[in-house]
Design a protein around this motif. Structure first.
Motif, PDB file in Angstrom:
ATOM      1  N   PHE C  48     -52.742  14.399  17.004  1.00 51.22           N
ATOM      2  CA  PHE C  48     -53.526  14.540  18.451  1.00 51.22           C
ATOM      3  C   PHE C  48     -53.859  13.278  18.922  1.00 51.22           C
ATOM      4  O   PHE C  48     -54.719  13.172  19.922  1.00 51.22           O
ATOM      5  N   LEU C  49     -53.243  12.149  18.482  1.00 55.31           N
ATOM      6  CA  LEU C  49     -53.426  10.920  19.357  1.00 55.31           C
ATOM      7  C   LEU C  49     -52.173  10.560  20.045  1.00 55.31           C
ATOM      8  O   LEU C  49     -51.116  11.245  20.200  1.00 55.31           O
ATOM      9  N   GLU C  50     -52.392   9.490  20.811  1.00 56.49           N
ATOM     10  CA  GLU C  50     -51.288   9.118  21.842  1.00 56.49           C
ATOM     11  C   GLU C  50     -50.583   8.027  21.174  1.00 56.49           C
ATOM     12  O   GLU C  50     -50.831   7.436  20.387  1.00 56.49           O
ATOM     13  N   ALA C  51     -49.341   8.179  21.503  1.00 54.98           N
ATOM     14  CA  ALA C  51     -48.221   7.148  20.762  1.00 54.98           C
ATOM     15  C   ALA C  51     -48.350   5.955  21.262  1.00 54.98           C
ATOM     16  O   ALA C  51     -48.278   5.744  22.328  1.00 54.98           O
ATOM     17  N   GLY C  52     -48.035   5.045  20.463  1.00 56.46           N
ATOM     18  CA  GLY C  52     -48.161   3.616  20.591  1.00 56.46           C
ATOM     19  C   GLY C  52     -46.846   3.001  21.320  1.00 56.46           C
ATOM     20  O   GLY C  52     -45.831   3.834  21.010  1.00 56.46           O
ATOM     21  N   SER C  62     -54.507  13.376  22.715  1.00 54.58           N
ATOM     22  CA  SER C  62     -53.291  13.740  23.338  1.00 54.58           C
ATOM     23  C   SER C  62     -52.650  14.579  22.498  1.00 54.58           C
ATOM     24  O   SER C  62     -52.745  14.804  21.510  1.00 54.58           O
ATOM     25  N   THR C  63     -52.149  15.980  23.319  1.00 51.77           N
ATOM     26  CA  THR C  63     -51.418  16.926  22.692  1.00 51.77           C
ATOM     27  C   THR C  63     -50.026  16.475  22.790  1.00 51.77           C
ATOM     28  O   THR C  63     -49.152  17.542  22.484  1.00 51.77           O
ATOM     29  N   GLY C  64     -49.544  15.326  23.153  1.00 53.60           N
ATOM     30  CA  GLY C  64     -48.200  14.895  23.339  1.00 53.60           C
ATOM     31  C   GLY C  64     -47.352  15.136  22.256  1.00 53.60           C
ATOM     32  O   GLY C  64     -46.056  15.457  22.134  1.00 53.60           O
ATOM     33  N   GLY C  65     -47.881  15.024  20.991  1.00 50.56           N
ATOM     34  CA  GLY C  65     -47.214  15.117  19.759  1.00 50.56           C
ATOM     35  C   GLY C  65     -46.619  16.345  19.613  1.00 50.56           C
ATOM     36  O   GLY C  65     -45.591  16.786  19.112  1.00 50.56           O
ATOM     37  N   TRP C  66     -47.678  17.356  19.471  1.00 44.89           N
ATOM     38  CA  TRP C  66     -47.399  18.670  19.534  1.00 44.89           C
ATOM     39  C   TRP C  66     -46.225  19.294  20.546  1.00 44.89           C
ATOM     40  O   TRP C  66     -45.474  20.047  20.152  1.00 44.89           O
ATOM     41  N   SER C  67     -46.444  18.743  21.790  1.00 48.83           N
ATOM     42  CA  SER C  67     -45.665  19.431  22.938  1.00 48.83           C
ATOM     43  C   SER C  67     -44.258  18.777  22.686  1.00 48.83           C
ATOM     44  O   SER C  67     -43.370  19.357  23.095  1.00 48.83           O
ATOM     45  N   GLY C  68     -44.351  17.694  21.974  1.00 50.67           N
ATOM     46  CA  GLY C  68     -42.947  16.890  21.925  1.00 50.67           C
ATOM     47  C   GLY C  68     -42.029  17.450  21.116  1.00 50.67           C
ATOM     48  O   GLY C  68     -40.897  17.249  20.767  1.00 50.67           O
TER      49      GLY C  68
END
Lengths: 354, 267, 307
Positions: C48-52, C62-68
């Motif tokens: 649930f964190l943002e990618a470096g 961030s939900t970017g990991g899951w939506s990715g």
């Protein structure tokens, strides 16, 4: 004051489980076991006899009551602090130790000097005649030999009381009879108090100085073999030990009138409705027309070798079994359906409680 | 001709499939072993039988280094996991069932249930954080990770041994004046020992075999034998790998044989 | 009559027993919590964190990991499109895991049956022969099967020698290679639980079946299979779960091209691409595996209550 009782149980209660599922394995049991006696706890499985033994050994703690050893309260003493040893039903011999190491285990744990341990182990091996097996692993022994190792191991620390939990049940009949004699010999030689648990009435009758009969967590009667057999206190004791006939009767003084109308003599005067018991071997068959004899019909004959069981019906149909010695020909000379007279031997009719 | 008897257990074709399965299992392994003795690099050419590849592997400093590291980690992991598993087995068997026992079982068997790759990245993240914060590197991380996933393997045979053990033996020891400690030391532990050794051996083999978790947890220069081999497989394959594999295979077979002898039921 | 209350001594004895149970288990629990269970929570947090920029994470939610997992950002149009590369990998993982499970069962059941119906001495030997590959390093076994199926491997050499083919088969680095490899390495995992189940099976039931006029196949279908079902479920789970999370076998035999979920996860972490995505993928794998295990536990318990 020195106590005369080796073991004393006072109002011992042991409950297993909780809430509605609680079972009282022991229900207010009090008993006194004298020093140097061979005391047997006899009863059917689940009667609480093994539980009582385990409480004396210290493997379990009572829910209520006290246990005394030589007058000292040992109720909450852990088993390794009690001068009491057990011969287990399964023997529980240590499989990783030799016969000699098994026997010396208790002495080592007591911290006895090496020389004493060696000498005592030798002596115990001789006592149970296993000198030649000293170095063997216990798994290499026969059932009877394992039994003797278990005995020697429990006797080696010279306990004040030896507890034996159905130790003979795993042996076959021949070996069991030999071990009965052996046990009695060991008890007399060592003078140690034995508390022996069994469900086998014959074993109890032949070996014990006194017997405590148990049923449903209660001690039903305590006495010598003869007392228990000839003067059973209640129905349970009468029927559990040996075979017996029960008759209902109305007693008045030393006379009692059976349901069939026949009148029999009593030893002890009593009044009111009573249950009478008579052992089959105390029932004598006589001529049908003999004066004072009860009249019965022969319902069935069962041949048992040494004797023959004669099933009789009194005039109202009450069943009575007589045991008569079989004659040489095996034919008792009786016929099904015939009428016969019967008498009870003097003193044989006993009143029992329910 | 012998008469053909009815056999209730025979099912047509089953024996044939079984034989083929055994062949399929062993042909690759035997191929691997046989080609470790081939003097040529490629399979198509069989030169002469040679031990050169063993000599080469033996002389290879990287291999020696990785082997030593593998053995060190496996040794520590086996001892630690077996000690912990023995205690846990004593705690979870032969006593009245208590609340939380299921929780303990699930925890102990957890490494068997989670895919290795997930545990591997999880440990990489955690240990990476710890390494950054403390600056401490070293083999400790790998040993800890290995000890954890070896626990269920060590626990299994120890628990089986304990459950097969007669409880009255300990009662008998207490009856014969042994304290708790003496009962454990003189009765429980000696009888438990074959299970403990078997557990330790399984843990050792499992640790020695691990690739995935080690690959993710190791710092630079901390290759174990399997991760070294995995790295080599990306490059030119030479029978040196076959030689190393054969060596590892022998260790596994030796351990398993000992394990079977230890846990065999006595007749 | 009310049951007597437990005496203080009895209660103390029980409490001591429970306390000792926990105390003895505690060291193992601590090590497992630190080095096996606890880290999974960190993975959950990271998902649930943002990618470096260069791997790792930045501490923003961030939900970017899951939506990715399903969507990927097209850098040219700045819009989100379906991540079909991921879908291909998921589909391959699931397809190959199912195929592996089915094949290991088809081969493993007759094998387990064969072992279980040998006389005791021979049985121990056959069982030992299954156990050796079971405990042999997975990497070594993968390498061994690689020796057989690679282009210059034993299989091609043999087939060309016999003259069945003139050109070597290009098996290696294909889905088929990964499938053959997984079937090979996971076969013992299927055979052992099946053997355990068949070994417990009372073989006299077969005679009872024949006595009641059933043919061999009907005895197998109507008597044997229902009774050994727990073993079948156990074997299937034991093969399916590691297949789904396979990493070594697709890496060696798939050559980095025929990736499975495990390799995709690795890619996100070691290539330093996208840790939150890798964490989310790990969590997804964990959830799927947990569901499979729960299904197994339920099926096994169901069997118990019926039996």
């Amino acid at each position: 004051m020195t106590a005369t009782n080796a073991i004393e149980a006072r109002n011992v209660v042991k409950a297993f489980g909780q809430g509605d599922a609680t079972v009282r394995a022991l229900d207010d049991v009090s008993v006194e076991i004298r020093k140097g006696e061979f005391f047997t706890l006899l009863g059917p499985s689940g009667c609480g006899k093994t539980t009582l033994l385990r409480l004396i050994a210290g493997f379990e703690m009572p829910t209520g009551g006290h246990i005394l050893l030589d007058g000292q309260d040992i109720t909450y003493l852990p088993p390794n602090k009690r001068p009491v040893n057990t011969v287990f039903q399964s023997y529980a011999l240590f499989p990783h130790l030799t016969v000699a190491q098994n026997i010396s285990f208790g002495l080592e744990m007591l911290g006895k000097p090496k020389a004493e341990i060696a000498a005592r182990t030798e002596k115990m091996l001789a006592l149970v005649k296993l000198e030649a097996m000293a170095g063997r692993k216990t798994s290499q022994l026969s059932g009877g030999q394992q039994q003797r190792v278990a005995l020697a191991r429990a006797l080696a620390p010279q306990p004040k009381v030896l507890l034996l939990d159905e130790p003979l049940s795993a042996l076959d009949l021949k070996l069991r009879q030999a071990m009965q004699i052996e046990l009695k010999r060991l008890q007399q030689e060592t003078g140690i108090t034995f508390v022996f648990v069994t469900h086998d009435q014959e074993e109890a009758l032949t070996m014990s100085d006194r017997i405590g009969v148990m049923s449903q967590g209660k001690l039903q009667q305590v006495g010598t073999a003869k007392e228990i057999y000839t003067r059973p206190r209640n129905r349970f004791v009468a029927s559990f030990i040996g075979e017996t006939n029960f008759l209902t009767a109305r007693a008045e003084g030393t006379k009692a009138r059976l349901a069939s109308g026949d009148v029999v003599d009593l030893d002890v005067p009593a009044t009111g409705d009573k249950t009478l018991t008579v052992r089959p071997e105390q029932v004598r068959l006589v001529a049908a027309n003999e004066a004072g004899a009860l009249v019965a019909t022969i319902a069935n004959l069962v041949y048992f070798g040494t004797d023959t069981h004669v099933h009789l019906a009194l005039s109202d149909g009450t069943e009575v079994t007589a045991r008569v010695q079989s004659p040489a020909t095996g034919d008792a000379g009786l016929e099904k359906g015939a009428k016969t007279g019967l008498r009870f031997a003097p003193g044989a009719v006993q009143i029992v409680g329910d | 001709m012998a008469e053909r008897r009815f056999s209730a257990t025979r099912l047509p074709g089953f024996a044939t499939i079984a034989m083929l399965a055994f062949l399929a299992l062993y042909i690759p392994i035997l191929t691997l072993v046989v080609y470790s003795f081939n003097s040529e690099v490629t399979m198509g050419n069989w030169g002469t039988a040679t031990l050169d590849w063993y000599a080469k592997a033996w002389a290879n400093a990287d291999v020696k280094d990785a082997t030593l590291r593998s053995l060190t980690i496996a040794g520590f992991a086996a001892v630690i996991s077996t000690a912990l598993a023995t205690m846990a087995a004593l705690g979870t068997t032969r006593r009245r069932a208590f609340k939380g026992q299921t929780f303990i079982y699930v925890m102990i068997n957890q490494p068997l249930m989670v895919p290795e790759i997930v545990t591997a990245v999880a440990l990489m993240i955690l240990f990476g954080l710890i390494k950054t914060v403390t600056g401490v590197h070293g083999l400790g991380y790998l040993i800890l990770a290995h000890a954890a996933f070896c626990i269920p393997f060590a626990y299994l045979p120890i628990r089986a041994r304990l459950e097969g053990m007669d409880l009255t033996l300990e009662t008998a020891a207490a009856d014969l004046y042994a304290s708790h400690w003496h009962t454990f030391r003189r009765v429980t532990l000696p009888i438990l020992m074959p299970g403990v050794i078997a557990g330790a051996m399984l843990a050792f083999v499992v640790s020695l075999d691990d690739v995935v978790i080690t690959e993710f947890v190791k710092s630079a220069g901390q290759d174990t034998l399997p991760t070294y081999m995995l790295g080599q497989m990306r490059r030119q394959l030479t029978p040196e790998i076959n030689a190393i594999s054969t060596g590892l295979l022998l260790v596994t077979i030796a351990m398993l044989t000992a394990f079977f002898l230890l846990t065999r039921k006595k007749d | 009559m009310t049951p007597p209350p437990m005496s203080a001594a009895e209660a103390a004895q029980i409490n001591a027993s429970v306390r000792n149970g926990w105390l003895l288990s505690l060291p193992a629990l601590v090590v497992l919590a630190v080095a096996a269970v606890g880290p999974l929570l960190i993975v959950l947090v990271y998902s649930f964190l943002e990618a470096g920029k260069h791997g790792n994470v930045v501490g923003n939610f961030s939900t970017g990991g899951w939506s990715g997992i399903l969507w990927t950002r097209d850098i040219f149009t700045d819009s989100y499109v379906l991540a079909d590369a991921h879908l291909t990998i998921f589909w391959r993982s699931i397809k190959l895991s199912f195929l592996t499970t089915l094949t290991t069962f088809a081969v493993g059941f007759p094998t387990a049956w064969f072992i279980a119906t040998r006389p005791p001495k021979a049985r121990a030997l056959w069982l030992f022969l299954i156990t050796i590959p079971f405990w042999t390093n997975l990497l070594i076994r993968t390498y061994a099967i690689n020796e057989v199926i690679r282009t210059e491997g034993l299989l091609n050499l043999a087939l060309m020698k016999v003259g069945i083919i003139s050109e070597p088969l290009k098996l290696i680095y294909t889905d088929i290679a990964v499938f053959i490899g997984m079937t090979y390495v996971y076969l013992p995992l299927m055979v052992l639980p099946l053997f355990a189940a068949i070994d417990r099976f009372d073989l006299r039931l077969l005679e009872a079946g024949y006595d009641l006029y059933a043919s061999r196949w009907r005895v197998l279908r109507r008597v044997v299979l229902p009774i050994v079902k727990p073993g079948i479920i156990a074997g299937s789970i034991l093969v399916f779960v590691p297949s789904l999370g396979a990493y070594v076998t697709p890496r060696v035999l798939g050559g980095g091209k025929q990736m499975m979920i495990g390799n995709l996860i690795e890619l996100q972490f070691l290539a330093g691409k996208n840790w939150p995505l890798g964490a989310a993928l790990s969590m997804t794998l964990l959830i799927v595996v947990t569901i499979a295990l729960l299904f197994y536990v339920r099926a096994a318990n169901g069997e118990k209550t019926h039996g």
